[in-house]
Design a protein around this motif. Structure first.
Motif, short mmCIF file in Angstrom:
data_model
loop_
_atom_site.label_atom_id
_atom_site.label_comp_id
_atom_site.label_asym_id
_atom_site.label_seq_id
_atom_site.Cartn_x
_atom_site.Cartn_y
_atom_site.Cartn_z
N ASP A 99 0.83 -1.21 0.00
CA ASP A 99 0.00 0.00 0.00
C ASP A 99 0.87 1.26 0.00
O ASP A 99 0.61 2.21 -0.75
CB ASP A 99 -0.92 0.02 1.22
CG ASP A 99 -2.12 -0.90 1.07
OD1 ASP A 99 -2.39 -1.35 -0.06
OD2 ASP A 99 -2.79 -1.18 2.08
N LEU A 100 1.88 1.28 0.85
CA LEU A 100 2.75 2.45 0.94
C LEU A 100 3.52 2.66 -0.37
O LEU A 100 3.67 3.80 -0.84
CB LEU A 100 3.71 2.31 2.12
CG LEU A 100 3.06 2.40 3.51
CD1 LEU A 100 4.02 1.91 4.59
CD2 LEU A 100 2.60 3.82 3.80
N ASP A 101 3.98 1.58 -0.95
CA ASP A 101 4.66 1.69 -2.25
C ASP A 101 3.69 2.16 -3.34
O ASP A 101 4.10 2.79 -4.31
CB ASP A 101 5.26 0.34 -2.66
CG ASP A 101 6.50 -0.01 -1.84
OD1 ASP A 101 7.09 0.91 -1.24
OD2 ASP A 101 6.86 -1.22 -1.79
N GLY A 102 2.41 1.84 -3.15
CA GLY A 102 1.40 2.21 -4.14
C GLY A 102 0.79 3.58 -3.93
O GLY A 102 -0.18 3.92 -4.61
N GLY A 103 1.34 4.36 -3.00
CA GLY A 103 0.87 5.75 -2.86
C GLY A 103 0.08 6.06 -1.62
O GLY A 103 -0.35 7.20 -1.44
N VAL A 104 -0.15 5.07 -0.76
CA VAL A 104 -0.82 5.35 0.51
C VAL A 104 0.12 6.20 1.37
O VAL A 104 1.34 5.99 1.37
CB VAL A 104 -1.17 4.02 1.23
CG1 VAL A 104 -1.42 4.23 2.71
CG2 VAL A 104 -2.40 3.40 0.56
N SER A 105 -0.43 7.17 2.09
CA SER A 105 0.41 8.09 2.85
C SER A 105 0.32 7.92 4.35
O SER A 105 1.09 8.53 5.10
CB SER A 105 0.08 9.54 2.48
OG SER A 105 -1.32 9.76 2.45
N SER A 106 -0.63 7.12 4.85
CA SER A 106 -0.70 6.83 6.28
C SER A 106 -1.38 5.49 6.50
O SER A 106 -2.07 4.99 5.60
CB SER A 106 -1.44 7.94 7.05
OG SER A 106 -2.82 7.94 6.73
N LEU A 107 -1.18 4.93 7.70
CA LEU A 107 -1.75 3.63 8.02
C LEU A 107 -2.69 3.74 9.21
O LEU A 107 -2.37 4.39 10.22
CB LEU A 107 -0.64 2.62 8.36
CG LEU A 107 0.36 2.29 7.26
CD1 LEU A 107 1.42 1.33 7.79
CD2 LEU A 107 -0.35 1.69 6.04
N TRP A 108 -3.83 3.10 9.09
CA TRP A 108 -4.80 2.98 10.18
C TRP A 108 -4.67 1.54 10.66
O TRP A 108 -5.01 0.60 9.94
CB TRP A 108 -6.19 3.31 9.62
CG TRP A 108 -7.35 3.02 10.50
CD1 TRP A 108 -7.38 2.82 11.84
CD2 TRP A 108 -8.71 2.92 10.06
NE1 TRP A 108 -8.66 2.60 12.28
CE2 TRP A 108 -9.50 2.67 11.20
CE3 TRP A 108 -9.35 3.04 8.82
CZ2 TRP A 108 -10.89 2.50 11.13
CZ3 TRP A 108 -10.72 2.88 8.75
CH2 TRP A 108 -11.49 2.63 9.90
N VAL A 109 -4.14 1.37 11.86
CA VAL A 109 -3.76 0.04 12.34
C VAL A 109 -4.73 -0.45 13.42
O VAL A 109 -4.79 0.11 14.52
CB VAL A 109 -2.32 0.06 12.91
CG1 VAL A 109 -1.95 -1.31 13.45
CG2 VAL A 109 -1.34 0.50 11.83
N ALA A 110 -5.50 -1.47 13.09
CA ALA A 110 -6.36 -2.12 14.08
C ALA A 110 -5.51 -3.10 14.86
O ALA A 110 -4.86 -3.98 14.28
CB ALA A 110 -7.51 -2.84 13.38
N ALA A 111 -5.49 -2.95 16.19
CA ALA A 111 -4.59 -3.76 17.00
C ALA A 111 -5.21 -4.11 18.34
O ALA A 111 -6.23 -3.53 18.74
CB ALA A 111 -3.27 -3.01 17.21
N ASP A 112 -4.60 -5.05 19.02
CA ASP A 112 -4.96 -5.37 20.40
C ASP A 112 -3.66 -5.75 21.12
O ASP A 112 -2.56 -5.62 20.55
CB ASP A 112 -6.02 -6.47 20.48
CG ASP A 112 -5.62 -7.74 19.73
OD1 ASP A 112 -4.40 -8.04 19.69
OD2 ASP A 112 -6.50 -8.44 19.20
N GLU A 113 -3.78 -6.20 22.36
CA GLU A 113 -2.58 -6.45 23.16
C GLU A 113 -1.74 -7.60 22.61
O GLU A 113 -0.57 -7.74 22.94
CB GLU A 113 -2.98 -6.73 24.61
CG GLU A 113 -3.58 -5.51 25.32
CD GLU A 113 -3.91 -5.79 26.77
OE1 GLU A 113 -3.88 -6.97 27.17
OE2 GLU A 113 -4.21 -4.83 27.50
N THR A 114 -2.35 -8.43 21.75
CA THR A 114 -1.60 -9.55 21.18
C THR A 114 -0.87 -9.18 19.88
O THR A 114 -0.10 -9.98 19.36
CB THR A 114 -2.54 -10.74 20.89
OG1 THR A 114 -3.44 -10.38 19.82
CG2 THR A 114 -3.36 -11.09 22.12
N THR A 115 -1.13 -7.98 19.37
CA THR A 115 -0.56 -7.58 18.08
C THR A 115 0.96 -7.41 18.18
O THR A 115 1.46 -6.69 19.06
CB THR A 115 -1.17 -6.27 17.60
OG1 THR A 115 -2.59 -6.42 17.49
CG2 THR A 115 -0.61 -5.87 16.25
#
Length: 596
Positions: A107-123
């Motif tokens: 995604d970043l190589d394809g032009g995305v400029s930020s990441l929305w990261v869904a996470a929990d304590e196990t991530t």
């Protein structure tokens, strides 16, 4: 420049091209009379009632805006230029962190400029964010459970790497959103963590909080309810932070808002514009004027259809356009196959390229607030802002009541969402809110893309879910479509009936061209004499030999006879009828029971 000179300089048409409202009404009325929507005796001015629709919030959306109101020139979108293209990456329990990392890097190589990261304590953020340049690409965390732990893991990661975080990074605390989603969270502890994260974020120069209004939207909330929720939650967070010693301006600067963008273009544009007006008023009253509101818009998850998912590309494109025009600072287009599970690489590529197309090829982001000055958009924005403020005040009053649990009682709000959701589903059931590929033009022969289960689809009330449930368990028997007359004579009603039945997972056996009851009955017997029959023909054919056809079919074994059209179109008793406006869900459920 005086007002007269300004008005003169903006004229784009010659005086001969100017027309009055009465002239527009007359021209529009002529079109509606041709279609039968107005009679010859109806006044031309009735075109407004015929063409104005009412939203789920009771707001009137007119076909045109009129220059009859002066709108306040405050809190307009100011973003000029490309919006932040943000992709969603899930590192939740059960998701392959290595695969998620590979998707993020692509995604970043394809032009995305930020990441929305869904996470929990196990991530495992070390794996999930491997090779991601965190000082160049902002990361917005989304960890409803264990927000502090996840944030600490992120800080440990940058300490290990010896780098910093981009200033637009957000630690993503949103305890009230988690509580609305009914996640296991203790309110007092969650608000204490909110303050801890705010202090942590302030120390490293990033944001700490996301007011995620999609928590309400995903449960079925309307646009106004989503607005009211976001402002009420934002105010609650401001209070918590100022009580902990933050100044109102600093507290406001730590907050980002997230809204859903749907395929209803103008309401989405108006919602985002109204949000800025409402939050600006809150900050004015709080003594924090001048702090810019940052909005992240994400294409609606409930609007995505599991069936015929490729149509979701169109929905996502309209949503992204509306988000960009509405002034969103960051836009996430969910991949078209998100409703089917964890999206694949093709879905992610199409999703990010939607924004590239809009920004680089269509130049949608070239100016700030491109919808500004449109009377229709300005009117809808003003109406939505007024209704949104009332919804906010209602929540404020409920949350300060003596019976509130942890200071916030969500039960009345959930009840109001349930009412709106039921109203929406009723309209979908009657196909007044069509969903292409699901309630309209379904394809029973399609092969759905197979995707791993996505935890992010949990706690989402998807539009038309009842129809999806029918499609998930298709009927094992078919309905015999008793077509009367030539193909040209029966095509319209046969197509209507076929599509309607397919929306409930019911296939048809089509008779084809028939000349009389005997020929029709012969084809019925050749099809195996199924118990359910649906007549489809013209009014003339119904009148001429519809009754004879029904009698012959019943004698041949039909136990449940349906007519495509009004039940009185034929001079014989029928068991059910299907026409425009029918409660499709009830009709399909009843038909499937007869087939069982």
């Amino acid at each position: 420049m005086n007002d007269a000179a300004r008005a003169d300089s903006l004229r784009l048409a010659q005086p001969a091209d100017a027309h009055s409202q009465a002239e527009w009404e007359a021209a529009t009325a002529a079109v509606l009379r041709k279609s039968g929507r107005l009679s010859a005796d109806d006044a031309d001015s009735l075109v407004w009632d015929k063409l104005t629709r009412t939203s789920l919030d009771g707001l009137r959306i007119a076909p045109l805006g009129l220059p009859d109101t002066s709108f306040a020139d405050v809190a307009r979108p100011t973003r000029a230029g490309a919006w932040d293209i943000r992709s969603l990456v899930s590192g939740l329990s059960g998701v392959d962190a290595k695969a998620a990392n590979e998707a993020a890097l692509v995604d970043l190589d394809g032009g995305v400029s930020s990441l929305w990261v869904a996470a929990d304590e196990t991530t495992d953020l070390n794996v999930l964010l491997d090779k991601v340049l965190l000082d160049l690409a902002p990361v917005v965390l989304d960890a409803p459970i264990g927000a502090v732990k996840v944030a600490q893991n992120l800080l440990a990661l940058i300490a290990e790497r010896g780098t910093g975080l981009h200033a637009a990074t957000n630690l993503g605390a949103d305890p009230m959103g988690a509580l609305l989603r009914d996640l296991p969270l203790a309110p007092d502890e969650a608000f204490a963590e909110l303050v801890d994260l705010a202090r942590l974020a302030q120390g490293i120069g990033v944001r700490a909080i996301v007011v995620d209004a999609t928590a309400a939207h995903d449960l079925g909330a309307s646009d106004v309810q989503e607005l009211g929720w976001s402002i009420a939650v934002g105010v609650a967070y401001l209070r918590a932070l100022t009580e902990a010693g933050f100044s109102p301006a600093v507290a406001a600067s730590l907050i980002e808002f997230r809204y859903a963008a749907t395929d209803e273009q103008f309401p989405t544009i108006a919602k985002l514009r109204a949000a800025r007006q409402l939050w600006a008023r809150v900050l004015e009253l709080s003594g924090a004027e001048g702090v810019e509101m940052r909005i992240h818009a994400v294409s609606s998850r409930p609007m995505l259809s599991k069936y015929d998912p490729y149509v979701n590309m169109l929905r996502g494109t309209v949503a992204a356009f509306a988000a960009g025009v509405g002034g969103a600072d960051a836009v996430t287009v969910l991949p078209f196959d998100s409703a089917n599970g964890v999206p694949d690489g093709f879905g992610r590529r199409i999703a990010r390229n939607v924004s590239h197309l809009l920004i680089d090829e269509s130049h949608v982001a070239a100016v700030a607030d491109p919808a500004g000055g449109s009377f229709a958009v300005e009117r809808l924005t003003a109406d939505m802002a007024e209704a949104g403020w009332e919804a906010f005040i209602q929540l404020e009053e409920e949350w300060t009541g003596a019976n509130a649990v942890g200071g916030h009682d969500f039960s009345p709000f959930r009840d109001r969402i349930a009412v709106v959701s039921a109203e929406r589903e009723k309209a979908i059931a009657r196909r007044k809110r069509p969903i292409t590929g699901l309630t309209e033009f379904p394809n029973l022969a399609e092969t759905l893309p197979e995707r791993p289960v996505d935890p992010l689809n949990e706690r989402v009330v998807r539009y038309g879910a009842s129809f999806e449930a029918l499609r998930d368990a298709p009927a094992t028997a078919k309905v015999f479509l008793a077509t009367l007359g030539t193909v040209a004579q029966h095509t319209a009603r046969a197509t209507f009936a076929t599509n309607l039945l397919a929306a409930g997972g019911i296939g048809v056996e089509v008779a084809g061209a028939t000349a009389d009851a005997d020929e029709l009955t012969g084809k019925y017997r050749a099809a195996g004499a199924p118990p359910v029959v649906c007549l489809a023909g013209s009014d003339k054919a119904y009148a001429e030999w519809g009754a004879a056809a029904i009698a012959a079919l019943r004698e041949a074994g039909a136990t449940h006879v349906i007519i495509a059209g009004k039940p009185d179109a034929v001079d014989a008793e029928v068991d059910d009828a299907a026409s425009m406006g029918v409660d499709a869900l009830a009709f399909l459920t009843a038909t499937r029971e007869k087939l069982a």
